[in-house]
Design an enzyme around this catalytic site. Structure first.
Site, PDB file in Angstrom:
ATOM      1  CG  ASP A  65      -4.693   0.389  -0.436  1.00 19.77           C
ATOM      2  OD1 ASP A  65      -4.555   1.300   0.414  1.00 19.77           O
ATOM      3  OD2 ASP A  65      -4.504   0.554  -1.646  1.00 19.77           O
ATOM      4  CD  GLU A 157       3.199   5.243   3.691  1.00 24.00           C
ATOM      5  OE1 GLU A 157       2.870   6.307   3.134  1.00 24.00           O
ATOM      6  OE2 GLU A 157       2.465   4.229   3.763  1.00 24.00           O
TER       7      GLU A 157
END
Length: 261
Positions: A65, A157
């Site tokens: 990613d 997150e």
């Protein structure tokens, strides 16, 4: 007559031992099966100097990613790199953040990853302190998902001092709007502490991409996951910086099936 009685007693003793022997054999068989399963399920990491990290080789599908922090990526070099049976099959690419921010490298990464033949997915960094519908619009204005792309990803997150109820309600709005728009369930990216603390089983129906670094063991959860981000210090040809590495829990057919039809 006495001999017949002795024979009968011997037969009775042998017959009485039979259930015990059968139980013992069953226990041995179950123990052998359990040992084999544990052997098969044991996670095996192998150090690859080319990638700069230990790789969980039990998994056959590997990916990365990226965001603008990986700078200018040579996607052809990324796709062409292969060591043993390991090469990059998919890439999650940062697209947006909050209600106004777009990743400066997204468009270039998005186009060139597809051209290189890498399965691509786009992710949005979410804030529960921002209007979730405006965050949906920000993502949709930047990302045009096509058949063969991975579902949109909610990167959630940070709590920003918000209670779990607010985080759950705002995240659900984003997820439901994305599912309406693309006809597939979005993927949730987070770590298990955040998931257990702020999301919980209300979101168990969504595919999970879990962050779990530096420990040579699977993510510590009974919750099913499909992607595992296992290291953020990897190296790959075509990228000058370190990069996050991930694995997919299934095979190539399952990965294709997950994509937008």
């Amino acid at each position: 007559m006495r001999n017949n009685k002795k024979v009968a007693k011997v037969r009775i003793r042998k017959a009485s031992r039979l259930p015990f022997i059968l139980v013992l054999l069953m226990c041995v068989a179950v123990g052998a099966w359990y040992w084999w399963q544990q052997r098969e399920d044991a996670l095996n990491f192998v150090r690859y100097e080319e990638f700069g990290i230990d790789m969980p080789v039990n998994y056959s599908i590997h990916g990365i990613d990226v965001s603008k922090f990986q700078k200018n990526i040579n996607w052809s070099a990324v796709e062409q790199m292969q060591v043993d049976n390991i090469h990059v099959s998919f890439a999650f690419i940062k697209a947006t953040e909050g209600i106004t921010r777009q990743d400066a490298a997204f468009r270039q990464n998005w186009q060139k990853a597809k051209k290189a033949g890498i399965i691509r997915g786009a992710y949005h960094f979410f804030y529960s302190t921002r209007d979730p519908l405006k965050q949906v619009i920000n993502f949709q204005n930047v990302v045009q998902l096509e058949p063969g792309d991975l579902p949109p990803v909610l990167d959630i997150e940070v709590h920003n001092n918000q209670p779990a109820a607010v985080i759950r309600s705002t995240a659900r709005i984003w997820l439901e709007e994305m599912e309406k728009a693309y006809g597939v369930k979005p993927i949730i990216y987070t770590n298990m502490h955040f998931y257990d603390t702020y999301l919980g089983d209300e979101f168990d129906s969504y595919p999970l991409w879990v962050a779990h670094y530096y420990q040579q063991e699977r993510p510590s959860t009974n919750r099913k996951w499909i992607f595992w981000q296992h290291n953020d210090m990897g190296r790959v040809n075509g990228i000058s910086t370190t990069v996050d590495f991930n694995v997919f829990s299934g095979d190539s057919l399952a990965l294709r099936k997950l994509c937008i039809p």
